[in-house]
Design an enzyme around this catalytic site. Structure first.
Site, PDB file in Angstrom:
ATOM      1  N   ASP A 490       8.394   1.326  -6.183  1.00 35.67           N
ATOM      2  CA  ASP A 490      10.074   0.526  -5.643  1.00 35.67           C
ATOM      3  C   ASP A 490      10.197   1.508  -4.674  1.00 35.67           C
ATOM      4  O   ASP A 490      10.469   2.788  -4.451  1.00 35.67           O
ATOM      5  CB  ASP A 490      10.481   1.083  -7.201  1.00 35.67           C
ATOM      6  CG  ASP A 490      11.833   0.178  -7.122  1.00 35.67           C
ATOM      7  OD1 ASP A 490      12.113  -0.516  -6.093  1.00 35.67           O
ATOM      8  OD2 ASP A 490      12.501   0.345  -8.313  1.00 35.67           O
ATOM      9  N   GLY A 535      11.815  -8.664  -2.196  1.00 38.94           N
ATOM     10  CA  GLY A 535      11.424  -9.808  -1.480  1.00 38.94           C
ATOM     11  C   GLY A 535      11.869  -9.702   0.087  1.00 38.94           C
ATOM     12  O   GLY A 535      11.760 -10.650   0.899  1.00 38.94           O
ATOM     13  N   ASP A 556      17.185  -7.019  -9.054  1.00 40.52           N
ATOM     14  CA  ASP A 556      16.744  -7.044 -10.529  1.00 40.52           C
ATOM     15  C   ASP A 556      17.638  -8.097 -11.158  1.00 40.52           C
ATOM     16  O   ASP A 556      18.730  -8.648 -10.818  1.00 40.52           O
ATOM     17  CB  ASP A 556      17.641  -5.551 -11.004  1.00 40.52           C
ATOM     18  CG  ASP A 556      16.770  -4.643 -10.672  1.00 40.52           C
ATOM     19  OD1 ASP A 556      15.701  -4.819  -9.808  1.00 40.52           O
ATOM     20  OD2 ASP A 556      17.148  -3.319 -10.931  1.00 40.52           O
TER      21      ASP A 556
END
Length: 740
Positions: A490, A535, A556
């Site tokens: 992440d 993205g 999210d």
């Protein structure tokens, strides 16, 4: 007239009540908006003419402020007529209904504070998020902040700690507080028994007429199957209850209304009750899940044959290659294969009632995740409160509830497992919530499940735990030693490193993922690589070049229709990038009980929205990661996740993503080509009303069907040719297979 659409959980008791605001409204659909934190922005006479205008019914990420976390202000200008209270029975208060705000807010009227929910980082209590709480701020009509028959300014200071931010889930409005607002219609459910409670929370007598109906909404025309209508006299603080039994195998709607006698104002409640379409699995053996599995040469092999049927089951494999072994009682295959190539075999599962066989291919080479990963992730459920016990509970429930028998296999720990400091050697350590990661991995593998973990290329994760920055090789080695099979990586605080390097090229976005890619490649273990960077820089165009097996395409997701709709139905341009080993990921599932922390709640999606969610994610060939507490999963949610024909669309070996073939008004049609030459087709109604449509397959470039199969009901519809007519619920779907 107020209308409240309430989403309920199927196998648990839940009580919901509408907000305390009446029916004469001043709608507040737009606001002037600015990011930042200046308390002077609360003043009525501030010049905000140069601020951005945005809508107030959706998060700011969907309106040009993607990935923004922190402070922002909304300023809403409105005229307040004194006529607002003239038709009221009660004339003492008005209510500012601001829907929900993610995460904390202070609300000012003409510079005066009138309401506050949650707390900001600088407050004495620290940052506290109340993103899921309705903001209803009530003030007296004599409050000096009110400017009757003049322009007023409502200034809302918002702090968003992470993910989505701002006002969402309904248009804010102002209304008078009247007698009807002290009357609530509440609903509670225990399985398919629904209790409607009419309650008077005022100190005065209330009378009116209560009507309750149950409608069968599956047919072309809705049909009333139950009805109660009666005059009601409620004493102060009194209540009246009615309980109805509603079938679980058909779509039904529970509607209740109370007309208050003094003013004729109405309180309404409408519930789309959960309905189970998935047939029960047969008692005879049936083999489910993926038909192909990828592994690298000499890497440890682990595969659990997913099969249903009356226990005990016995497992066998015809043409099992040397190097692999099968546990005939559990169906777990282990070992390793040295040589590249396709290894074709046949699974055989038997019980006292019969036998099932299925062809299966192991592809030994360089490709992992030959079908989209299926499993569970802790984030949407537990957030930063995840523990080993909670992980084990969901893993055991994955087995006990039979989900593993349908192909669900990964158990992925998200953020907050990391210790505050590394070992003196620099090795990453788990914190006290996870006393022995290797033992946990071994425990999962013994059960035929795979082990996933989380980190960040930055110095800190999104939850402010240790990231992997400049320790990538050590961390990859540690993960391999623990037996990790899946890494979610992440972006988080890598944004700070990125900003310092001042390079906005595609190579700069690829860089942190290339570093970890090389570290993972050096391990003698296959680790599926999931890129999570929302993205940025069109990650779908380059993720495969850094060995990304899946990549997040958005921020999210949250358990709202607006979030589901804005994410899921904006994946249409990404279909060329999905293929075996490489998958677009629109985020994890939001069915069941979610909460992103200790306080779980039933998803806010209606049953029809949940059918849309699973159908669309299956058509998109998305990774399917359950985000709820599996141990508390109800029958309805279980039915959503154990429909093998729907899962089969997601796991189809051809590996194509659906294309959107039609977008007309509230209707969308998506079609996915399957390995056998047929097409899975989703017909989606994004509108607010149930409606019927007729589809001409040839006009969409699809072949005329020799037969149409309803995938959720798993039955033939005996419809042939080019025309197909279907009734689709609001925010719902018809999912079919066009057989050729």
């Amino acid at each position: 007239m107020n209308k409240f659409i309430i989403c309920i959980a199927f196998a648990c008791t839940a009580i919901f009540s509408p907000p305390l605001c009446a029916q004469q409204k001043i709608l507040l659909p737009e606001a002037r908006f600015k990011t930042g934190n200046d308390l002077s922005w609360k003043e009525k006479d501030l010049n905000d003419s140069q601020w951005t205008t945005i809508r107030t019914d959706r998060i700011w990420e969907n309106q040009g402020f993607s990935s923004y976390d922190g402070y922002a202000w909304y300023r809403i200008h409105f005229y307040l007529p004194s006529s607002l209270i003239e038709k009221s029975y009660l004339k003492d208060s008005i209510c500012f209904n601001l829907s929900k705000i993610d995460d904390a807010d202070e609300t000012y009227l003409n510079g005066t504070l009138i309401g506050k929910t949650g707390s900001f980082p600088e407050s004495s209590s620290g940052y506290q998020s109340y993103y899921d709480v309705l903001r209803n701020y009530k003030i007296s009509v004599k409050n000096s902040a009110l400017k009757w028959d003049q322009e007023n300014v409502l200034a809302i200071r918002v702090y968003d700690g992470s993910s989505s931010g701002g006002i969402y889930e309904g248009t804010p409005y102002i209304s008078n507080i009247d007698l009807i607002d002290y009357v609530t219609l509440q609903q509670s459910a225990v399985k398919n028994n629904y209790t409607v409670t009419l309650k008077n929370s005022s100190h005065v007598f209330v009378k009116g007429r209560l009507t309750i109906k149950v409608l069968d909404t599956e047919q072309e025309n809705d049909k009333t199957i139950k009805e109660i209508s009666e005059n009601i006299n409620l004493q102060a603080f009194g209540q009246k209850t009615n309980t109805l039994n509603i079938p679980v195998n058909k779509r039904a709607c529970l509607m209740a209304s109370f007309v208050e006698s003094h003013t004729g104002k109405v309180k309404e409640l409408e519930i789309a009750t959960p309905y189970i379409l998935t047939p029960s699995s047969p008692a005879t053996p049936k083999i489910n899940g993926a038909k192909v599995f990828g592994v690298r040469p000499q890497s440890p092999f682990l595969f659990r044959i997913p099969a249903t049927g009356k226990k005990p089951l016995h497992y066998a494999i015809s043409n099992l290659p040397a190097g692999l072994s099968l546990d005939e009682e559990t169906g777990i295959i282990t070992g390793s294969l040295s040589e590249s190539g396709d290894y074709k075999m046949k699974f055989i599962v038997t019980n006292s009632l019969g036998k099932a066989e299925r062809d299966f291919t192991v592809k030994v080479g360089d490709l992992l995740a030959t079908t989209p990963p299926m499993g569970w992730n802790s984030w949407n459920c537990w957030g930063l409160s995840v523990t080993e016990d909670k992980v084990k509970s969901s893993a055991q429930s994955l087995l006990d509830k039979g989900l593993a028998d349908h192909g669900w296999t990964y158990i992925n720990i998200d953020d907050s497992w990391e210790n505050g400091e590394r070992a003196s050697s620099g090795d990453i350590l788990a914190n006290e919530k996870f006393p022995d990661m290797k033992a946990l991995g071994d425990w999962l593998h013994q059960k035929g499940l795979r082990f996933g973990i989380y980190s960040s290329p930055g110095t800190k994760t999104c939850g402010n735990y240790l990231g992997s920055y400049q320790h990538e090789k050590q961390d990859a080695s540690t993960y391999a030693n623990w037996g990790v099979d899946y890494l979610k990586y992440d972006w988080c605080s890598y944004g700070d490193v990125f900003a310092q390097e001042n390079d906005n090229s595609t190579s700069a976005y690829m860089k942190p993922y290339q570093v970890m890619e090389k570290a993972l490649r050096d391990q003698k273990r296959d680790i599926v690589y999931s890129l999570c960077q929302y993205g940025m820089k069109d990650v779908w165009e380059w993720s495969a070049a850094v060995d990304g097996n899946c990549w997040r395409t958005t921020g999210d997701i949250t358990d709202t229709w607006q979030s589901l709709k804005s994410i899921g139905f904006n994946q249409d341009k990404l279909y060329p990038f999905a293929k075996p080993g490489h998958w677009n990921d629109p985020d994890m599932l939001i069915v069941g009980r979610v909460g992103w922390g200790d306080n779980l709640h039933p998803t806010h999606l209606t049953p029809d929205e949940q059918y849309t969610h699973i159908s669309l994610w299956s058509l998109l060939s998305s990774p399917l990661l359950i985000g709820c507490d599996i141990s508390g999963m109800d029958d309805f949610t279980l039915s959503l996740l154990t429909n093998d024909e729907v899962i089969g669309v997601n796991q189809d070996p051809l590996g194509k993503q659906a294309k959107r073939l039609l977008e007309k008004g509230d209707w969308q049609v998506w079609a996915k080509e399957l390995e056998d030459g047929s097409y899975a087709v989703g017909i989606f109604n994004l509108g607010d009303k149930t409606d019927t449509t007729e589809i001409n397959w040839s006009e969409l470039g699809l072949p005329a069907a020799t037969n149409v199969r309803d995938l959720w009901r798993q039955k033939e519809l005996n419809v042939k040719g080019n025309l197909f007519r279907t009734k689709v619920a609001s925010h719902g779907v018809t999912l079919v297979k066009l057989e050729r």
